[in-house]
Every structure is written in C-alpha cells, then in structure tokens.
Design a protein around this motif. Structure first.
Motif, PDB file in Angstrom:
ATOM      1  N   PHE A 427       0.937  -1.582   0.092  1.00 45.21           N
ATOM      2  CA  PHE A 427       0.016   0.010   0.244  1.00 45.21           C
ATOM      3  C   PHE A 427       0.741   1.434   0.129  1.00 45.21           C
ATOM      4  CE2 PHE A 427      -2.062  -3.294   2.865  1.00 45.21           C
ATOM      5  CZ  PHE A 427      -2.641  -4.036   1.731  1.00 45.21           C
ATOM      6  N   GLU A 428       2.258   1.055  -0.999  1.00 44.21           N
ATOM      7  CA  GLU A 428       3.181   2.270  -0.991  1.00 44.21           C
ATOM      8  C   GLU A 428       3.181   3.174  -2.177  1.00 44.21           C
ATOM      9  OE1 GLU A 428       6.097   0.445   2.695  1.00 44.21           O
ATOM     10  OE2 GLU A 428       6.871   1.884   0.781  1.00 44.21           O
ATOM     11  N   GLN A 429       3.375   3.851  -2.462  1.00 41.73           N
ATOM     12  CA  GLN A 429       2.826   4.759  -3.303  1.00 41.73           C
ATOM     13  C   GLN A 429       4.545   5.353  -4.501  1.00 41.73           C
ATOM     14  OE1 GLN A 429       1.467   8.282  -2.161  1.00 41.73           O
ATOM     15  NE2 GLN A 429      -1.075   7.671  -2.614  1.00 41.73           N
ATOM     16  N   ALA A 430       4.070   4.944  -5.291  1.00 46.61           N
ATOM     17  CA  ALA A 430       5.160   5.059  -6.022  1.00 46.61           C
ATOM     18  C   ALA A 430       6.292   6.553  -6.576  1.00 46.61           C
ATOM     19  CB  ALA A 430       5.121   4.048  -7.404  1.00 46.61           C
ATOM     20  N   SER A 431       4.962   7.183  -6.819  1.00 49.90           N
ATOM     21  CA  SER A 431       5.341   8.426  -6.637  1.00 49.90           C
ATOM     22  C   SER A 431       6.132   9.282  -4.998  1.00 49.90           C
ATOM     23  CB  SER A 431       4.010   9.223  -6.916  1.00 49.90           C
ATOM     24  OG  SER A 431       3.162   9.435  -5.518  1.00 49.90           O
ATOM     25  N   GLN A 432       6.136   8.306  -4.008  1.00 50.92           N
ATOM     26  CA  GLN A 432       6.448   8.758  -2.838  1.00 50.92           C
ATOM     27  C   GLN A 432       8.000   7.894  -2.905  1.00 50.92           C
ATOM     28  OE1 GLN A 432       5.784  10.913  -0.828  1.00 50.92           O
ATOM     29  NE2 GLN A 432       3.269  10.947  -0.641  1.00 50.92           N
ATOM     30  N   TRP A 433       8.299   7.209  -3.825  1.00 48.98           N
ATOM     31  CA  TRP A 433       9.814   6.797  -3.712  1.00 48.98           C
ATOM     32  C   TRP A 433      10.392   6.923  -5.106  1.00 48.98           C
ATOM     33  CZ3 TRP A 433      11.918   2.654  -1.231  1.00 48.98           C
ATOM     34  CH2 TRP A 433      11.630   1.559  -0.463  1.00 48.98           C
ATOM     35  N   ARG A 434       9.764   7.817  -5.689  1.00 48.56           N
ATOM     36  CA  ARG A 434      10.509   8.666  -6.943  1.00 48.56           C
ATOM     37  C   ARG A 434      11.253  10.195  -6.266  1.00 48.56           C
ATOM     38  NH1 ARG A 434       6.396   6.635 -10.052  1.00 48.56           N
ATOM     39  NH2 ARG A 434       5.176   8.230  -9.797  1.00 48.56           N
ATOM     40  N   LYS A 435      10.141  10.381  -4.858  1.00 44.99           N
ATOM     41  CA  LYS A 435      10.830  11.858  -4.411  1.00 44.99           C
ATOM     42  C   LYS A 435      11.821  12.048  -2.709  1.00 44.99           C
ATOM     43  CE  LYS A 435       6.562  13.401  -3.058  1.00 44.99           C
ATOM     44  NZ  LYS A 435       5.152  14.088  -3.796  1.00 44.99           N
ATOM     45  N   ASN A 436      11.630  10.985  -3.026  1.00 47.55           N
ATOM     46  CA  ASN A 436      12.118  10.175  -0.867  1.00 47.55           C
ATOM     47  C   ASN A 436      12.982   9.642  -1.019  1.00 47.55           C
ATOM     48  OD1 ASN A 436      10.479  13.038   0.628  1.00 47.55           O
ATOM     49  ND2 ASN A 436       8.823  11.644  -0.298  1.00 47.55           N
ATOM     50  N   ASP A 437      14.045   8.902   0.071  1.00 47.33           N
ATOM     51  CA  ASP A 437      14.365   7.851   0.234  1.00 47.33           C
ATOM     52  C   ASP A 437      13.142   7.411   1.894  1.00 47.33           C
ATOM     53  OD1 ASP A 437      16.696   7.752  -1.259  1.00 47.33           O
ATOM     54  OD2 ASP A 437      17.726   9.229  -0.371  1.00 47.33           O
ATOM     55  N   ILE A 438      13.413   6.309   1.990  1.00 42.72           N
ATOM     56  CA  ILE A 438      12.636   5.700   3.095  1.00 42.72           C
ATOM     57  C   ILE A 438      13.569   5.071   4.368  1.00 42.72           C
ATOM     58  CG2 ILE A 438      10.660   3.563   4.072  1.00 42.72           C
ATOM     59  CD1 ILE A 438      10.194   6.226   1.757  1.00 42.72           C
ATOM     60  N   ILE A 439      13.267   5.576   5.562  1.00 43.31           N
ATOM     61  CA  ILE A 439      13.808   5.278   6.477  1.00 43.31           C
ATOM     62  C   ILE A 439      13.007   4.777   7.504  1.00 43.31           C
ATOM     63  CG2 ILE A 439      14.918   6.011   8.553  1.00 43.31           C
ATOM     64  CD1 ILE A 439      16.010   6.613   5.825  1.00 43.31           C
ATOM     65  N   ASP A 440      13.499   3.342   7.847  1.00 38.75           N
ATOM     66  CA  ASP A 440      12.185   2.629   8.449  1.00 38.75           C
ATOM     67  C   ASP A 440      13.217   2.776   9.879  1.00 38.75           C
ATOM     68  OD1 ASP A 440      11.089   1.317   6.723  1.00 38.75           O
ATOM     69  OD2 ASP A 440      12.232  -0.099   6.537  1.00 38.75           O
ATOM     70  N   VAL A 441      12.309   2.403  11.813  1.00 43.34           N
ATOM     71  CA  VAL A 441      12.558   2.779  12.888  1.00 43.34           C
ATOM     72  C   VAL A 441      12.124   1.662  13.515  1.00 43.34           C
ATOM     73  CG1 VAL A 441      12.954   4.327  14.900  1.00 43.34           C
ATOM     74  CG2 VAL A 441      12.441   5.351  12.364  1.00 43.34           C
TER      75      VAL A 441
END
Length: 501
Positions: A427-441
C-alpha cells in the motif's frame, strides 16, 4: 408533532443512503489512496487490505437494505452498528494511538478528528431515535429493541477494539511488510554545500560534527551545529606505513585512525591542533569494519583464516592486550561471505552492539563481550535478496546477478536502529519513492518495528550516511550535509522508550 416524527425513520434512511453511497463511491474512485490511508492508521494498519474492501461492500449493502421498507429496520440497525464502529475507531485514535493520522477523505474531508467524532455520535443518536419511532409504528417490543441496540453497540465496539489490539501486535511484532508513517517526524533545519561527495561522519561531540574524507584520509573536518563554520586538522600518525583505506572515528574526546588492511589503529586528541596520533595496537587481525566501544575496546569484522567467511571479534587493549574472534557470531546460510554481509552498529547509551544484515532481513544484538542477546526481524522478513554467488575455477567467489541490499545506511541511537530501505512495502505509492528515501525505525529494547519516515530527496542523490546528535538528524546526501529537527513523536522513543499517549 407525531405526524412529523413518523417520517423520521424514512428521512434517516434517506440520509444514511446518501451518506453510505457517497462514501462508498468516493472510496472506490480513489481506492489506492483509501488503502494507503488505512495502512497508515495506527489502529488497523495490519488489516488495510481486508478492511478496504469490507467497508465499501458493507456500506453499499446497508444502503440497499435502507431502500426497501421491508428491510429498513435491519438497515437502521446496521447503520447504528457501523456508526458505532466509526465512533469507537476515532475515540481510540484520539486517546490511545501512537500518533494521530491525517483526516479521512470524502464528504468529511474538512473535518477534524474531534468533529468527525461528534458527527458520528449524532448519526448514532439519529439511528437509535429512528429505531424507537419505527418500533411504535410497527408495534415492536421496546425491550427487545433496547437489547438489540445494546448488543449491536457492544459487538461493533468489540470488533474495533479487537482489530486495534491485534493490529498493533502484528505491525510491531509480526509485521506483514506494511509500513506506518507518523506525520512530520523530521523537518529540515539547515544545509551546507560540502562541494564534494567523499565525506563521511566520523562522529559528533558537544556542538561539533566531525567529518572524514575518503579522498583525503588524514583530513579531519570540524563543522559547527549551525553548519556555518568549518575547521580542518591533519592527522599525523607516528608511524609511516603503506596505508590502504584509513578511516577516522570519534569517541569521547579522542579520535581513532584505523586501517584494517595494514592493520593498525592510532589514537589522538580531538583538541590537539597538531593532530598527533600514536599507535595503540600491534599484531591485530585484518578487518574491514571497526566500531570504538571505549578507550580499551573495539569491535571489528574480520575474515576467517580457514574459509574467508565473515566473523566478528573484539580488540581489548587492557594489559595484556587480547584479541577475541567469534566464528559463530554471524549466521551462515550459503557462502558465509555475501550472505552474512552487513554493518556493525554500536549504541553507547544501551551498551549494545548490533549487526544489521544487508541482504537478510534481520538484526543481531550483542552485549559488549559479543555474547548474542537478541535477534529482531525487519518488516520485510519474508523477502530474500541475497545475491547469486558463483565460485570460479581458482576457488574465489564472485557475485553473479547484482542484487540491491534490502537495508543500508544504518545508525543506532538510544535503543533505536534507523535504516534506509530499498524495498517497497504494501500500500505504498511509487510517487513517494521517486522523491524520498525511506527510513525504517526499529526499537531494539522492545524488539519491535516503530514506524518509518520519508527523507526528502527529490533529485534522488545518493544518501551516503546518517548521524543523530542532540535531537537532530544529520544526513550526508550528494555533496551536502543536511540537518533535520526530529519531532517529539520520535524523540519520545529516544527519551522514554515508549510512545507518547
């Protein structure tokens, strides 16, 4: 007055028909976004897929039942049930969730969560009044209706509470690769152009961040916390050697210059303008990673003399000096080299050593004697990205098909581990991945996933490294150092080890 009241059930039915049909259609037309919103809910994240379909179907079924006079009573009961569910859901969001997500879309998009709750409670009252009026018109027993209303309300509340409790357990302990993004975890504060992309974080002390440079390995750069002033010191080892890849680390008031390919470790004072450093080890094993535990202890990653597999070890500088290598610290699955590749992390506040695998979705936890004391699965626990390995005729091993590490750029701080992920969750949007790096905590004190956040990167520059110091996140990205202010949502995890309620 009685003549007006007798039309109330029909008017209520018409209202609920419009409400549910509109809600169902708006969710269907923007179904992907609806699923994303549910996945970000701190109450039902784990069930986002099931609930996204169920809610739309139930709303349409209730609207259909309300259309017919013969099934209107059943429709009003179900209207009561779903509105009670929505009300309990919002109450839990406001009072018991780790964070309050964005408001829902649709007809109530402009309402706050508190206004949503009031609206839903009004709908609950409307359905109850309509049911009692309907009882008088159709000669239903008042006691039976009261019991039915009570049972439906308790059952609806119980379902939401059950989903909340089980979803929290699944997301934090048995995550099915559904990320949760609390809002505004970081906010950019300052940035500074370093001109080159070869810097790395050596450490931070007081109001100074220290940077090393891979192309100028003996240069120690100091930058103040306002990212406005830089100073440099050249480190002068007291021994000339054929250095291969020297690297600087800061611990306390000292710097350490290490080169695992020589191998050698030097030590000096961070306030020494001459940068003099004296050798503190001799006869140490070769290593490709090192973390300074304290002035007398270092943890290293080396390779076995027998099979070249990755192993962990300790260098103890007490008198006499001692070197402890542990062949069984890492879990071999195939070759013991690429499948155990990862990064050593050290959390000084917790006195814990972590080993975060690059290709296996797992974090190992050790005490300062390298005794394993824990193991944590990451949220992509069912995904294997170990690269394909080929053994050549001379016995050397080589990567076949390149594989992107599942995890990289990791840091440990006050019981939490932050890592940059390369795998898109549900349920994640590809558009967010194109403009951000994803950090898991991850919270390694409680062995659970806490959440994730977006690190802005619209130009998709390479994220080199992260550092946390004094409530700020520092990032080396491209040729810049960027300073972010960490929101209280995450600071509470560092300070208390539990979410703010």
């Amino acid at each position: 007055m009685k003549n007006i009241l007798k039309y109330l059930p029909k008017a209520a039915a018409c209202f609920f028909i419009l409400l549910f049909v509109y809600a169902a259609i708006s969710k269907t037309l923007d179904f992907e976004n609806f699923q994303v919103q549910l996945a970000q809910s701190p109450l039902v994240s784990a069930y986002a897929g099931f609930i996204s379909y169920s809610v739309i179907i139930i709303e349409l079924i209730i609207a259909g039942l309300l259309l017919s006079e013969r099934t209107r009573t059943i429709g009003l009961y179900l209207s009561l049930g779903i509105m009670v569910s929505f009300s309990i859901y919002i109450y839990l969001i406001l009072n018991y969730s780790d964070f309050v997500p964005c408001s829902c879309g649709g007809i109530l998009e402009k309402m706050s969560w508190s206004q949503h709750l009031i609206f839903n409670l009004c709908c609950v009252i409307l359905s109850i009044i309509s049911l009692y009026i309907n009882r008088g018109l159709q000669n239903y027993d008042r006691k039976t209706i009261s019991i039915t209303i009570g049972v439906i309300s308790i059952f609806s509340s119980g379902i939401v509470i059950f989903l909340f409790l089980t979803s929290e357990h699944i997301i934090k302990k048995e995550n099915n690769f559904t990320r949760r993004f609390p809002h505004h975890v970081i906010r950019e504060d300052l940035s500074y152009d370093l001109k080159v992309n070869s810097y790395y974080f050596a450490g931070a002390v007081d109001d100074t961040v220290y940077l090393g440079n891979t192309t100028s390995p003996f240069l120690l750069t100091k930058i103040d916390e306002k990212l406005s002033t830089t100073r440099t010191t050249y480190i002068n080892p007291n021994k000339k050697l054929k250095y291969s890849a020297p690297k600087i680390s800061i611990s306390g008031q000292s710097f350490y210059l290490s080169d695992g390919y020589v191998p050698v470790i030097f030590k000096g004072g961070i306030n020494d303008p001459k940068g003099d450093a004296h050798q503190i080890t001799s006869d140490s094993p070769f290593f490709d990673q090192i973390k300074i535990i304290d002035s007398l202890t270092m943890v290293i990653r080396s390779q076995s003399n027998i099979n070249n597999e990755n192993i962990l070890g300790l260098i103890k500088l007490s008198s006499p000096a001692d070197i402890i290598l542990k062949d069984d610290a890492l879990d071999k699955q195939t070759d013991g080299i690429f499948d155990t590749d990862g990064q050593i992390l050290y959390d000084g506040s917790e006195k814990s050593i972590y080993y975060f695998y690059y290709y296996k979705n797992e974090i190992l936890k050790f005490d300062t004697e390298l005794n394993r004391i824990g193991r944590e699965k990451t949220i992509a626990q069912n995904t294997s990205h170990t690269p394909e390995i080929h053994t050549l005729k001379d016995g050397t091993k080589k990567i076949g098909v390149p594989s992107l590490p599942s995890n990289q750029n990791m840091i440990a701080y006050k019981g939490l581990v932050l890592t940059q992920s390369n795998l898109m969750g549900k349920f994640e949007q590809a558009s967010q991945w194109r403009k951000n790096d994803i950090i898991d905590v991850y919270d390694l004190r409680k062995n659970e996933y806490w959440g994730s956040f977006y690190l802005p990167n619209p130009k998709k520059e390479k994220l080199h490294q992260m550092l946390i110091h004094k409530s700020h996140l520092y990032v080396l990205i491209g040729k810049k150092i960027v300073k972010y202010r960490i929101a209280q949502t995450l600071l509470d995890q560092f300070n208390q080890g539990k979410p703010k309620t």
